[in-house]
Design an enzyme around this catalytic site. Structure first.
Site, PDB file in Angstrom:
ATOM      1  N   ASP A  38      38.568   3.402   6.186  1.00 55.86           N
ATOM      2  CA  ASP A  38      39.633   4.311   5.723  1.00 55.86           C
ATOM      3  C   ASP A  38      39.257   4.866   4.362  1.00 55.86           C
ATOM      4  OD1 ASP A  38      42.353   5.327   4.917  1.00 55.86           O
ATOM      5  OD2 ASP A  38      42.988   4.220   6.692  1.00 55.86           O
ATOM      6  N   ASP A  62      34.946   8.175   4.508  1.00 55.88           N
ATOM      7  CA  ASP A  62      35.520   9.495   4.761  1.00 55.88           C
ATOM      8  C   ASP A  62      34.949   9.945   6.098  1.00 55.88           C
ATOM      9  OD1 ASP A  62      36.219  12.123   5.019  1.00 55.88           O
ATOM     10  OD2 ASP A  62      35.573  12.724   3.010  1.00 55.88           O
ATOM     11  N   TYR A 167      46.563  21.563  12.940  1.00 52.80           N
ATOM     12  CA  TYR A 167      46.766  20.218  13.514  1.00 52.80           C
ATOM     13  C   TYR A 167      46.747  20.290  15.045  1.00 52.80           C
ATOM     14  CZ  TYR A 167      48.822  15.564  14.156  1.00 52.80           C
ATOM     15  OH  TYR A 167      49.049  14.250  14.525  1.00 52.80           O
ATOM     16  N   LYS A 171      43.897  18.547  17.511  1.00 50.28           N
ATOM     17  CA  LYS A 171      44.225  17.502  18.495  1.00 50.28           C
ATOM     18  C   LYS A 171      43.842  17.938  19.908  1.00 50.28           C
ATOM     19  CE  LYS A 171      45.745  14.459  15.578  1.00 50.28           C
ATOM     20  NZ  LYS A 171      45.034  13.196  15.360  1.00 50.28           N
ATOM     21  N   THR A 202      55.616   6.667  10.545  1.00 44.91           N
ATOM     22  CA  THR A 202      54.509   6.180   9.704  1.00 44.91           C
ATOM     23  C   THR A 202      54.553   6.959   8.388  1.00 44.91           C
ATOM     24  OG1 THR A 202      52.894   7.869  10.330  1.00 44.91           O
ATOM     25  CG2 THR A 202      53.069   5.959  11.797  1.00 44.91           C
TER      26      THR A 202
HETATM   27  P1  NAP Z   1      48.914   7.450   8.367  1.00 51.28           P
HETATM   28  O1  NAP Z   1      49.840   6.301   8.220  1.00 51.28           O
HETATM   29  O2  NAP Z   1      48.868   8.498   7.312  1.00 51.28           O
HETATM   30  O3  NAP Z   1      47.437   6.844   8.614  1.00 51.28           O
HETATM   31  C1  NAP Z   1      46.297   7.646   8.627  1.00 51.28           C
HETATM   32  C2  NAP Z   1      45.233   6.982   7.776  1.00 51.28           C
HETATM   33  O4  NAP Z   1      44.022   7.767   7.880  1.00 51.28           O
HETATM   34  C3  NAP Z   1      45.607   6.947   6.289  1.00 51.28           C
HETATM   35  O5  NAP Z   1      45.262   5.713   5.717  1.00 51.28           O
HETATM   36  C4  NAP Z   1      44.765   8.071   5.731  1.00 51.28           C
HETATM   37  O6  NAP Z   1      44.487   7.967   4.357  1.00 51.28           O
HETATM   38  C5  NAP Z   1      43.518   7.918   6.564  1.00 51.28           C
HETATM   39  N1  NAP Z   1      42.633   9.070   6.448  1.00 51.28           N
HETATM   40  C6  NAP Z   1      42.970  10.372   6.260  1.00 51.28           C
HETATM   41  N2  NAP Z   1      41.866  11.130   6.179  1.00 51.28           N
HETATM   42  C7  NAP Z   1      40.805  10.290   6.311  1.00 51.28           C
HETATM   43  C8  NAP Z   1      39.412  10.470   6.294  1.00 51.28           C
HETATM   44  N3  NAP Z   1      38.854  11.679   6.128  1.00 51.28           N
HETATM   45  N4  NAP Z   1      38.619   9.387   6.462  1.00 51.28           N
HETATM   46  C9  NAP Z   1      39.154   8.168   6.618  1.00 51.28           C
HETATM   47  N5  NAP Z   1      40.470   7.922   6.624  1.00 51.28           N
HETATM   48  C10 NAP Z   1      41.294   8.982   6.473  1.00 51.28           C
HETATM   49  O7  NAP Z   1      49.234   8.255   9.700  1.00 51.28           O
HETATM   50  P2  NAP Z   1      49.486   7.771  11.217  1.00 51.28           P
HETATM   51  O8  NAP Z   1      50.753   8.398  11.621  1.00 51.28           O
HETATM   52  O9  NAP Z   1      49.265   6.330  11.395  1.00 51.28           O
HETATM   53  O10 NAP Z   1      48.327   8.588  11.937  1.00 51.28           O
HETATM   54  C11 NAP Z   1      47.247   7.968  12.642  1.00 51.28           C
HETATM   55  C12 NAP Z   1      46.743   8.963  13.677  1.00 51.28           C
HETATM   56  O11 NAP Z   1      47.785   9.204  14.634  1.00 51.28           O
HETATM   57  C13 NAP Z   1      46.382  10.326  13.098  1.00 51.28           C
HETATM   58  O12 NAP Z   1      45.231  10.819  13.751  1.00 51.28           O
HETATM   59  C14 NAP Z   1      47.588  11.183  13.460  1.00 51.28           C
HETATM   60  O13 NAP Z   1      47.262  12.557  13.550  1.00 51.28           O
HETATM   61  C15 NAP Z   1      47.951  10.587  14.794  1.00 51.28           C
HETATM   62  N6  NAP Z   1      49.317  10.852  15.226  1.00 51.28           N
HETATM   63  C16 NAP Z   1      50.381  10.479  14.444  1.00 51.28           C
HETATM   64  C17 NAP Z   1      51.670  10.750  14.895  1.00 51.28           C
HETATM   65  C18 NAP Z   1      52.889  10.381  14.095  1.00 51.28           C
HETATM   66  O14 NAP Z   1      53.988  10.855  14.456  1.00 51.28           O
HETATM   67  N7  NAP Z   1      52.782   9.563  13.071  1.00 51.28           N
HETATM   68  C19 NAP Z   1      51.858  11.403  16.121  1.00 51.28           C
HETATM   69  C20 NAP Z   1      50.758  11.760  16.872  1.00 51.28           C
HETATM   70  C21 NAP Z   1      49.493  11.478  16.411  1.00 51.28           C
HETATM   71  P3  NAP Z   1      45.334   8.899   3.341  1.00 51.28           P
HETATM   72  O15 NAP Z   1      46.724   8.367   3.369  1.00 51.28           O
HETATM   73  O16 NAP Z   1      44.630   8.694   2.058  1.00 51.28           O
HETATM   74  O17 NAP Z   1      45.265  10.307   3.874  1.00 51.28           O
END
Ligand code: NAP
Length: 261
Positions: A38, A62, A167, A171, A202
């Site tokens: 991460d 990254d 976004y 996806k 989240t």
């Molecule tokens: P989250 O809590 O923000 O977790 C995402 C993690 O990825 C964070 O720790 C973030 O760090 C890290 N990250 C961002 N850019 C990065 C990079 N370039 N290299 C390495 N790590 C990086 O969000 P989440 O909701 O769990 O999301 C996880 C996945 O599920 C994502 O792909 C998101 O698009 C997908 N998703 C989420 C939802 C939803 O409703 N939450 C729905 C559909 C899909 P930073 O905080 O520093 O950016």
């Protein structure tokens, strides 16, 4: 009773937060050792895995950077000897600060967004998934023991939304990367699947429930609530386990009933 991932090694990008973190904890409960990759500090996730009696390590990564993804995969092999599972969960909703949609609703439209925003979202969400997948797949091929790759896409791979064009496109791309890799890696017994969650509570969605977008989100979600990260982690467990031994190229939707077909 042995866990469903007993003795397996899983790399989880985005493992410091949200869906990635919940998946790390569930995988550890099921017997896996974990590499947390991460941008954010992953020490809390590492501690949570260790509390569950499994080993974990954090690799600052990254995922939009090719060399960083190769180093992540190499570090995992060095730490644990092999990688059996990758969950590519690192992602961002938008580039930079949260856009002030209320102040200027048209600023987030594709016709007005700066190209740099488009590029950053695609770099992290699409290129980052492809680069993570192939770095780990190369090590899996070398080891010759097969494997499971799980990419986190979104319902927005199929459902367009005004204002989050990059976004949605990223996806949709993850969904096609998943299908192409499923075909290319099948001869190596590496299964590649994706998860397309609906709205999950989240840090990425903080504040959604009180916004106009949040009202829209609940209107298109028949179950009328957000999911929790654990409800995505259980899908990631299924896809990583032998229960999904004939699944590859699939996109599963923990989404509370949003119509995606
Ligand atoms: P989250 O809590 O923000 O977790 C995402 C993690 O990825 C964070 O720790 C973030 O760090 C890290 N990250 C961002 N850019 C990065 C990079 N370039 N290299 C390495 N790590 C990086 O969000 P989440 O909701 O769990 O999301 C996880 C996945 O599920 C994502 O792909 C998101 O698009 C997908 N998703 C989420 C939802 C939803 O409703 N939450 C729905 C559909 C899909 P930073 O905080 O520093 O950016």
């Amino acid at each position: 009773m042995a866990g469903r991932l007993e003795g397996k090694v899983a790399v989880i990008t985005g493992g410091a937060s949200g869906i990635g973190r919940a998946t790390a904890e569930l995988y550890a409960d099921e017997g896996a050792n974990i590499v947390i990759a991460d941008l954010q500090d992953g020490s809390d996730s590492v501690a949570a895995v260790r509390e569950r009696g499994r080993e974990a390590t954090y690799v600052s990564t990254d995922t939009s950077d090719e060399a960083a993804c190769e180093a992540m995969a190499e570090a995992a092999v060095e730490a644990f000897g092999a990688v059996d599972i990758l969950v590519a969960a690192a992602g961002i909703g938008h580039a930079g600060a949260t856009p002030d949609v209320a102040a200027d609703p048209s600023s987030v439209l594709l016709v007005n967004q700066p190209v740099s925003s488009w590029q950053r979202v695609l770099d992290v969400n699409l290129n980052g998934v492809m680069l993570s997948d192939r770095a780990v797949a190369r090590r899996m091929i070398e080891a010759g023991n097969g494997g499971a790759i799980i990419n986190i896409a979104s319902i927005m791979a199929k459902v367009p939304q005004v204002g989050v064009g990059p976004y949605c496109v990223s996806k949709a791309g993850v969904w096609m990367v998943t299908k192409v890799l499923a075909m290319e890696l099948a001869p190596y017994d590496i299964r590649v699947n994706a998860i397309g969650p609906g709205f999950i509570d989240t840090p990425m969605t903080a504040g959604l429930n009180v916004s106009e977008t949040g009202q829209w989100a609940m209107a298109i979600t028949p179950m009328r609530r957000m999911g929790v990260p654990e409800e995505v982690a259980t899908t990631a467990l299924f896809l990583a386990s032998d229960d999904a031994s004939f699944y590859t190229g699939a996109l599963l939707h923990p989404h509370g009933g949003v119509f995606t077909d």
